[in-house]
Design an enzyme around this catalytic site. Structure first.
Site, PDB file in Angstrom:
ATOM      1  N   GLY A  33       0.751  -1.181   0.005  1.00 27.64           N
ATOM      2  CA  GLY A  33       0.165  -0.099  -0.042  1.00 27.64           C
ATOM      3  C   GLY A  33       1.040   1.289  -0.062  1.00 27.64           C
ATOM      4  O   GLY A  33       0.424   2.196  -0.237  1.00 27.64           O
ATOM      5  N   GLU A  50      -2.038   2.562 -13.395  1.00 29.24           N
ATOM      6  CA  GLU A  50      -2.805   1.605 -14.026  1.00 29.24           C
ATOM      7  C   GLU A  50      -4.345   2.131 -13.867  1.00 29.24           C
ATOM      8  O   GLU A  50      -4.584   2.855 -13.059  1.00 29.24           O
ATOM      9  CB  GLU A  50      -2.861   0.582 -13.097  1.00 29.24           C
ATOM     10  CG  GLU A  50      -2.445  -0.851 -13.780  1.00 29.24           C
ATOM     11  CD  GLU A  50      -2.425  -2.052 -12.694  1.00 29.24           C
ATOM     12  OE1 GLU A  50      -1.307  -2.864 -12.993  1.00 29.24           O
ATOM     13  OE2 GLU A  50      -3.123  -2.280 -11.657  1.00 29.24           O
ATOM     14  N   ILE A 105     -10.137  -0.069 -11.109  1.00 26.42           N
ATOM     15  CA  ILE A 105     -11.396  -1.161 -11.462  1.00 26.42           C
ATOM     16  C   ILE A 105     -12.389  -0.776 -10.458  1.00 26.42           C
ATOM     17  O   ILE A 105     -12.131  -0.904  -9.097  1.00 26.42           O
ATOM     18  CB  ILE A 105     -11.236  -2.322 -11.685  1.00 26.42           C
ATOM     19  CG1 ILE A 105      -9.922  -2.584 -12.629  1.00 26.42           C
ATOM     20  CG2 ILE A 105     -12.535  -2.900 -12.481  1.00 26.42           C
ATOM     21  CD1 ILE A 105     -10.257  -2.041 -13.968  1.00 26.42           C
ATOM     22  N   HIS A 161     -13.759 -10.710  -9.197  1.00 29.27           N
ATOM     23  CA  HIS A 161     -12.534 -11.718  -9.511  1.00 29.27           C
ATOM     24  C   HIS A 161     -13.360 -12.743 -10.104  1.00 29.27           C
ATOM     25  O   HIS A 161     -14.086 -13.711  -9.368  1.00 29.27           O
ATOM     26  CB  HIS A 161     -12.000 -12.090  -8.260  1.00 29.27           C
ATOM     27  CG  HIS A 161     -10.935 -13.133  -8.281  1.00 29.27           C
ATOM     28  ND1 HIS A 161      -9.588 -13.063  -8.122  1.00 29.27           N
ATOM     29  CD2 HIS A 161     -10.949 -14.447  -9.040  1.00 29.27           C
ATOM     30  CE1 HIS A 161      -8.763 -14.312  -8.278  1.00 29.27           C
ATOM     31  NE2 HIS A 161      -9.710 -15.096  -8.893  1.00 29.27           N
ATOM     32  N   GLU A 182      -7.190 -15.908 -14.413  1.00 28.60           N
ATOM     33  CA  GLU A 182      -7.902 -14.826 -13.498  1.00 28.60           C
ATOM     34  C   GLU A 182      -7.968 -13.480 -14.028  1.00 28.60           C
ATOM     35  O   GLU A 182      -7.132 -12.996 -14.796  1.00 28.60           O
ATOM     36  CB  GLU A 182      -6.921 -14.516 -12.100  1.00 28.60           C
ATOM     37  CG  GLU A 182      -7.055 -15.872 -11.440  1.00 28.60           C
ATOM     38  CD  GLU A 182      -6.252 -15.660  -9.914  1.00 28.60           C
ATOM     39  OE1 GLU A 182      -6.558 -16.554  -9.096  1.00 28.60           O
ATOM     40  OE2 GLU A 182      -6.236 -14.578  -9.386  1.00 28.60           O
ATOM     41  N   GLU A 194      -3.621 -12.720 -13.711  1.00 29.91           N
ATOM     42  CA  GLU A 194      -2.434 -13.630 -13.868  1.00 29.91           C
ATOM     43  C   GLU A 194      -3.048 -14.992 -14.295  1.00 29.91           C
ATOM     44  O   GLU A 194      -4.332 -15.152 -14.311  1.00 29.91           O
ATOM     45  CB  GLU A 194      -1.932 -13.737 -12.407  1.00 29.91           C
ATOM     46  CG  GLU A 194      -2.734 -14.188 -11.405  1.00 29.91           C
ATOM     47  CD  GLU A 194      -2.036 -14.038 -10.024  1.00 29.91           C
ATOM     48  OE1 GLU A 194      -1.557 -12.974  -9.337  1.00 29.91           O
ATOM     49  OE2 GLU A 194      -2.112 -15.318  -9.124  1.00 29.91           O
ATOM     50  N   ARG A 228      -1.946 -24.596 -12.396  1.00 34.68           N
ATOM     51  CA  ARG A 228      -2.240 -25.546 -11.652  1.00 34.68           C
ATOM     52  C   ARG A 228      -3.744 -25.856 -11.552  1.00 34.68           C
ATOM     53  O   ARG A 228      -4.328 -25.117 -11.878  1.00 34.68           O
ATOM     54  CB  ARG A 228      -1.548 -25.420 -10.366  1.00 34.68           C
ATOM     55  CG  ARG A 228      -1.947 -24.155  -9.509  1.00 34.68           C
ATOM     56  CD  ARG A 228      -1.837 -23.850  -8.065  1.00 34.68           C
ATOM     57  NE  ARG A 228      -2.151 -22.505  -7.829  1.00 34.68           N
ATOM     58  CZ  ARG A 228      -3.087 -21.848  -7.539  1.00 34.68           C
ATOM     59  NH1 ARG A 228      -4.377 -22.573  -7.458  1.00 34.68           N
ATOM     60  NH2 ARG A 228      -2.912 -20.716  -7.255  1.00 34.68           N
ATOM     61  N   ARG A 275     -15.193 -23.131   1.595  1.00 39.43           N
ATOM     62  CA  ARG A 275     -14.088 -23.779   2.124  1.00 39.43           C
ATOM     63  C   ARG A 275     -13.992 -23.855   3.679  1.00 39.43           C
ATOM     64  O   ARG A 275     -14.113 -22.754   4.195  1.00 39.43           O
ATOM     65  CB  ARG A 275     -12.709 -22.961   1.688  1.00 39.43           C
ATOM     66  CG  ARG A 275     -12.386 -22.619   0.193  1.00 39.43           C
ATOM     67  CD  ARG A 275     -11.230 -22.148  -0.027  1.00 39.43           C
ATOM     68  NE  ARG A 275     -10.938 -21.808  -1.404  1.00 39.43           N
ATOM     69  CZ  ARG A 275     -10.053 -21.345  -1.847  1.00 39.43           C
ATOM     70  NH1 ARG A 275      -8.926 -21.041  -1.151  1.00 39.43           N
ATOM     71  NH2 ARG A 275      -9.776 -21.257  -3.212  1.00 39.43           N
TER      72      ARG A 275
END
Lengths: 506, 177, 506, 177
Positions: free
Chosen positions: C166, C201, C204, C209, C276, C289, C293, C339
Site C-alpha cells: 500500500g 494503472e 477498476i 474476481h 484470473e 494472472e 495448476r 472452504r
C-alpha cells in the site's frame, strides 16, 4: 389446500431423514416419531420435533395409526408415510382425511385400486397399458384354452387361481404338452388348496424388471421421469438399481414411459407413483403392478433428471400444479444405487445387527449417500436391515460403475457385516457390466462362492498386524491393574462413561 | 530397549502355522519376521478398530477387532480370522485340542431374540432338526441340532416380546448329547 | 509418453485424496508422501503406498524435492503436485524431466512464463487478452502521463514500481489531482523503497474476481470449462466460489472464455490452468494472472461441466489428446463451494487446530465433500487450516444456495471451531443472494458482528442440558473411585487404551 | 427414587443467574424447572460430545463439552458458555470474585508454538505491546501485554522447531505486573 408448514414423517431410518432434508431445504418444519428402541436413531435428532409413540421398550412397532394422526393433527403437520408402514394403506389415508390432516401421497381410491394386483391390471388394461397376456378366468374347456394359448404364443404358464409358492404351476412349451400339464396342475392345485381352478399366462423368457417413475397433480397433469432397471434381486428383494435401464431400447423406453404417463393421467392419479413392468428378451413389456408411494430407489431417478421427487409430492399435496412439464424432463447421465444391508454376504446373508464402532461414509464427487446410521449407533434388531443407500452417477454407465467401485471402497463400517462385498462382486461381474441381465442374474450369472474366496490368498499382512496388536495388548495388560467392567453394559455405554470420567477429571 | 516376542499365528481356512518373530524398534516401528522373511512395519491406531499400517512402503487401512487371542482382520475388503499364540498358549492348546465328540453346546451365531422353542428337554432330535427359532432383523432363523441325540439342556426361554428373550453372539442356547 | 500406472501426489490433505480418488477410479496405483507430523493424516491411508520424507518430528516441511523425485523415480510413478508446495515450481518440473519422472502439469517454460506477473501480462496481451490499461514503465514526464491517463480514463491508480503493502500508492479521481498525487506517491516510494519510480494503472471500480478454467493438450488442442466467481474473499483468501459467475452477462462470458481458450492455444499451453480476470461493474474484463495448476475451487467447474479435470490432466501428461472438444462442454446447473477452515469466526478467525472428537460430513443429494479429516484426527499446527471443501449444486443458483444451507446444517464437527457459521451468514446475506457482489463484499456488505450475535437469545436450552450433564457427572464422581490418567496423553490416546482394555477383558 | 438437585447457572454474555430445579424421574427422563417454569426433558448421550435432547417435544442435537463446572454448549449453531454451580460452589465463588488488578498472567489463547520472544524479563512494556509471537497454522499471532508494566516472568522459550516450543490452550506464557 393449505400451505404445508410442518411435515411429520410416519417412518424411520434413511427415508425419514431423506424427506426431512427436502423439508429443511424448503424451510418446512419437521416432526419425527420414534419407538423406545429407536430413541437414538438419527432421524429423531434430525427433526425439529420428536414424539415417542410406544409405551415401553417391549413395543417396537411403528404401526400406531391413531397416535400418529393425533400428533400430526395437534401440531398442524402434514404426514408423509415414506415407504413401508403406512405407505399404500388406504385406511390410514382415509383416517387422515377424516381428521383434516394432509396426507402427502395419492388418494385413498388410487391406493386401494392398485392394492389389488388383479384389480390394478384390469384398470391399467382399460387405460391402455399392456399386461401379460392370458385368461384371467379359470380354464373350463381345454380346447378353448388351447386356442387362447396359440394366440398368446408358447411358452405359457399354468397357475392355480388360489395358489402360491409354486404349487399348481406348470410351464408349457408346446401344445402337445398342454392337456397333460393342465391335468397335473389342476390336480396339484386341488390337493394343495382344495380347489383345482387353473388359469393361463404368457411366460416371459429372461424377464427384466423395469419400472417407470410417474408424477401427477390434482389438476390433471401427469408426467414420467423415465425408467429404472431393477433386475438385480436377491430373494425378490432389489439390491442394485440403475437409471436409465441399460437393457431397453430407445424405442421401448419412449413407448413404455408414454404409456405410463398417459395411463395415470387417464385415471387421475396424483403424487408420486411407479409402474412396474416385466420386459422380455424381445423388448415387449407388460404391466405388473403399480406402487402408490415413494420408492426406495427413487434417488437414481432424481440424479438423472434433477427433479426432487419429495418436493414435488409436497407441492402436489398442497394442491399446486407440478413444477415440470414433460418437455422439461430429460435424461442427464446414468446413476446406480446399491442398498447397503446389515447382513453378512459370506455367511448366506444372515442378519448382522450391532454397534457401529466405525462408520465413515464415502465422499468426493458423484456420490449420494442416504444413510440411517452413524458411528456409535447400535443397529436395532427389530427393523429392516437396510442401513443406507449409496448412489453414484456419471455421464455414462461405465463411468457410474467406475465411480461406484471407488465409492464403495471408501465406505468404512466396523462392528457389523454389510452387503458391500456382494455389491463389489456384482460390479465386477461380466454379465452386469454388459448391461443385459435379467431377474435370474443372481441365480444364473453370479457365483456366490466368489464372495467367500479371498482375492488375496497371502496371509502375511493379517498375521503381521494381529501379532503386533497381540504384543501391544500384552504390554497394556502387564503394565496395569484393571477391574472388570460390568458385563451387562454394552461397549458403547462403557466407552461413554470412560469419556465422562476423563472429562470430569481433565 | 527393543521388545522381542515369538508368536505362532494361524489363519482360519489357511493351512499351516506362521512363525512370527517380532521386534519393537521404537514407538510404532517394528521389524517382523514371518516364516523367515523380514518386514519393516509402521503401525498406528487411528480409532477404535482402524489401524494405519505401512509394510515396506505398502499402505494398508486395516480394520481389526480383538477377542482374546483371536483377531478379526479386514484388509482391502478381505476377511481373515487370525489366532496369535505364544509358546505357552500354543502348547496348552495342542494338549486340549483332541476333539471331543458327544456333548454339543449350541451357541447363538447372531444377536436376536428367541421367538419360539420347538423341542423340550429330554426330546430326541435328529441332526439338522430345528430346536428353536431366533428372530433377528425381521427374519426367522432356525437353530438346528448339530447331531442326532437327546436335548439335554435349554438355556433360553422364548418370548414374543424381544426384550425378554434377547441373546447375544456366543450365548449358549442348548446342549444336545 | 508412457502410460501412467502409478501416481505420487507431492501434497497432503484433501487435494492428495481428491487426486487419489480419480487414480483409484482409473485403476492407477497411488503413492502418498508424509511428514512425521502427518503420519495419521488420511491421505497416508488412502494411498496404496506411503513414504515418510522427513527425518524426525522436528521437521514438518513437505519441500523435499530430491527425496520426492527419487521415490517417484524408484517406483516408476508420475508426480502430481496438487496446489501449493511444488505446483507452479518450474525448477521442480525441470528436475522431474531430468530424472525421467512424468510431471502431471504444464511445461517448465509455461510455469516460468506465468510465474512473473508482468511477464504473464505481456504474453497475454500479445495473445490478445485484455489487461488492465496503464503504462508498465515508470512515469518520467508528468504531462505525457496525464495524456495516457486521459486515454485510460479516470479513476487511475499510481503504484510504486518496487512497492508493496500500500505504500507509494495513490488513487486519482480527476486530472487536477494528478500532479500532486504523483509527487506524493513518488516521494513516499523514495522514502519507503529507496526508489521513487511510479507507474499508472486503470482503477477498476467494484472489481469482481472471475476466472476461467482452461485445459490444453500437447497436440495443440485447448478448451475452456467456463468461469468461476471468486469475489468472496477474506484477507485475499477465497472462501466461497461459484460456477458459473452470477455477475457476468452471457455476452461477457462468451467473450472472456473464448479469449482465454484462444490464448492458451496460441501459447501452446497444456494441462489444466486458470486465467484470473478482474471484471468491472461495467462488465469490462482484464487479465490479472494465470495459475498453472489445479485450483482449490476446481470442483465447482467439475460439477457444472461433468468433466473430471484431474483425469484430463493425467491423459494430457501421457501425451494423449483431451477427451473433450469445446462443443462437448456446456453448463449444467450451478455449483457453490465453501472452504471449511479450522478457524474461529466469532474470534477474528483465529486458528483452531486440535482433536476432532466428532466429525460427520453431510450426506444426501447434491453434495460433494472433499475432506482431509476424520473423527479422531488431530489437526496439525503446521499446515494450511483448510480441512475440507463442501460443494452443493442444483439446477439454479437459488437451489444451490438452498442445498448448501441444508448441507452445512448437517456438518457436525466437535473439538475445534470452524468457519461454517461464517459461511451460513454469507449464504443469508442479501447482497450475496442478489448475485452481484464484488471483492469488497466482506468489508462493505457483510456484518462481522452478526457472527457474534446469537440467533437464539433464550438460554433455556443450554441451561437445561448443562445442568443435566452436571448432575450426571456428579453421580459418576460420587459412585466411583478413579485414578487420574496420565496428563501427557491426548484424550484420544486415552480412549484408545480404554477401548483396548475392554476388548482384552471382554 | 427420584434424584433432585438445585443449581445456579450463568451464561457468558447473558445477564443474570438462572435457578434450576432438577428432578431425575427415570433413566434419561427429567423434569427441569428453570426460573419457575417446568420442562419435560428426554436426554440421551449419542457419542463423545453429541447429545440428543427432547424438551417438550422439541428435538435438539446438542454439542456439549465439559470443563469442570463450565459447559461449552452448541445448539443450532449458536455457542453458549454455561457455568453450573451448586449452592456451596456458588457461595465460594462469590467470596473470591473480588477482582484482582495488578499482576496479570498471560495465557495462550490457542495452541501453537512460540516462534519469537520480543521482550526480556525486567523490560518495561506498554499495554498492547507485543511480547512474543505464537505461530499456529502458518499464521503469526502477536501476544500482547494486557497493561502497562514490567515483564516479571517468562514461562516459555522460543524456537523455530515447533516441537521444542509447543504450547496448549491455557498454558501460562508470561506475567506482567
Amino acid at each position: 389446500m393449505p400451505e404445508i408448514k410442518k411435515v411429520l414423517v410416519a417412518n424411520r431410518g434413511e427415508i425419514a431423514i431423506r424427506i426431512f432434508r427436502t423439508c429443511r431445504k424448503m424451510g418446512i418444519k419437521t416432526v419425527a416419531i420414534y419407538t423406545h428402541a429407536d430413541r437414538k436413531a438419527p432421524h429423531v435428532r434430525y427433526a425439529d420435533e420428536a414424539y415417542c409413540i410406544t409405551d415401553g421398550p417391549g413395543d417396537t412397532s411403528y404401526l400406531k395409526k391413531d397416535r400418529i394422526i393425533a400428533i400430526a393433527k395437534k401440531l398442524g403437520a402434514a404426514i408423509h408415510p415414506g415407504y413401508g408402514f403406512y405407505a399404500e394403506n388406504a385406511d390410514f389415508r382415509r383416517s387422515c382425511d377424516a381428521e383434516g390432516v394432509v396426507f402427502i401421497g395419492p388418494s385413498a381410491e388410487h391406493i386401494e385400486m392398485m392394492g389389488s394386483k388383479t384389480g390394478a391390471r384390469a384398470v391399467m388394461t382399460e387405460a391402455g397399458v399392456p399386461t401379460v397376456p392370458g385368461t384371467k378366468n379359470p380354464i373350463r374347456d381345454v380346447e378353448d384354452a388351447k386356442k387362447v394359448a396359440r394366440e398368446i404364443g408358447y411358452p405359457i404358464m399354468l397357475k392355480a387361481v388360489y395358489g402360491g409358492g409354486g404349487k399348481g404351476m406348470r410351464l408349457v412349451h408346446k401344445e402337445e404338452d398342454f392337456e397333460s400339464s393342465f391335468r397335473m396342475a389342476s390336480s396339484e392345485a386341488q390337493n394343495a388348496f382344495g380347489n383345482g381352478d387353473v388359469y393361463m399366462e404368457k411366460f416371459i423368457i429372461q424377464p427384466h424388471h423395469v419400472e417407470v417413475q410417474v408424477l401427477g397433480d390434482m389438476h390433471g397433469n401427469a408426467i414420467h421421469l423415465f425408467d429404472r432397471e431393477c433386475s438385480i434381486q436377491r430373494r425378490h428383494q432389489k439390491v442394485i438399481e440403475e437409471a436409465p435401464s441399460p437393457f431397453i431400447s430407445a424405442e421401448t423406453r419412449a413407448k413404455m414411459c408414454k404409456v405410463a404417463a398417459d395411463a395415470i393421467k387417464k385415471i387421475g392419479y396424483y403424487s408420486a407413483g411407479t409402474l412396474e413392468f416385466i420386459v422380455g428378451a424381445d423388448q415387449n413389456f407388460y404391466f405388473l403392478e403399480m406402487n402408490t408411494r415413494l420408492q426406495v430407489e427413487h434417488p437414481v431417478t432424481e440424479m438423472i433428471t434433477g427433479v426432487d421427487i419429495v418436493r414435488e409430492m409436497i407441492f402436489v399435496a398442497e394442491g399446486k400444479p407440478l413444477n415440470y412439464k414433460q418437455e422439461d424432463i430429460s435424461i442427464n447421465g446414468h446413476a446406480i444405487e446399491c442398498r447397503i444391508y446389515a447382513e453378512d454376504p459370506s455367511n448366506n446373508f444372515s442378519p448382522s445387527p450391532g454397534l457401529l464402532t466405525v462408520y465413515q461414509t464415502p465422499e468426493g464427487p458423484n456420490v449420494r449417500v442416504e444413510s440411517g446410521a452413524y458411528q456409535g449407533y447400535e443397529i436395532p434388531l427389530y427393523y429392516d436391515p437396510m442401513i443406507a443407500k449409496v448412489c453414484a452417477n456419471s455421464k455414462t454407465r461405465a463411468g457410474a460403475i467406475e465411480n461406484m467401485k471407488r465409492i464403495l471402497s471408501e465406505y468404512m463400517i466396523s462392528g457389523i457385516k454389510t452387503s458391500i462385498p456382494f455389491h463389489i462382486a456384482v460390479l465386477k461381474n461380466e454379465t452386469f457390466l454388459s448391461g443385459v441381465y435379467d431377474t435370474g442374474f443372481i441365480d444364473n450369472k453370479f457365483d456366490m462362492e466368489e464372495l467367500k474366496r479371498k482375492q488375496e490368498q497371502d496371509v502375511t499382512v493379517p498375521v503381521i498386524v494381529a501379532s503386533i496388536k497381540q504384543l501391544l495388548s500384552e504390554k497394556i495388560s502387564a503394565s496395569r491393574a484393571v477391574t472388570r467392567p460390568e458385563v451387562d453394559e454394552s461397549d458403547w455405554k462403557r466407552f461413554g462413561k470412560m469419556i465422562n470420567f476423563s472429562k470430569t477429571l481433565g | 530397549m527393543a521388545v522381542k516376542r515369538t508368536y505362532y499365528a494361524t489363519v482360519d481356512g489357511h493351512d499351516g502355522e506362521n512363525i512370527v518373530n517380532l521386534t519393537e524398534n521404537a514407538h510404532a516401528n517394528y521389524t517382523v519376521n514371518v516364516n523367515g522373511k523380514d518386514y519393516q512395519v509402521d503401525f498406528e491406531q487411528i480409532n477404535d478398530t482402524i489401524f494405519s499400517v505401512i509394510i515396506d512402503g505398502k499402505s494398508y487401512a486395516v480394520d481389526m477387532t480383538e477377542k482374546g487371542d483371536k483377531f478379526d482382520v479386514i484388509v482391502n475388503g478381505d476377511h481373515f480370522n487370525v489366532e496369535v499364540l505364544d509358546e505357552m498358549k500354543r502348547l496348552m492348546k495342542m494338549r486340549t485340542s483332541t476333539t471331543v465328540e458327544g456333548r454339543q453346546v449350541i451357541e447363538a451365531q447372531m444377536p436376536g431374540y428367541i421367538w419360539k422353542i420347538l423341542k423340550d428337554v429330554g426330546d430326541e432330535v435328529k441332526a439338522g432338526e430345528p430346536i428353536m427359532i431366533l428372530v433377528a432383523m425381521k427374519m426367522e432363523n432356525e437353530i438346528k441340532s448339530p447331531k442326532d441325540g437327546i436335548l439335554q439342556e435349554l438355556f433360553v426361554k422364548a418370548s414374543e416380546n424381544p426384550q425378554e428373550s434377547t441373546v447375544a453372539i456366543g450365548d449358549k442356547l442348548a446342549v444336545v448329547e
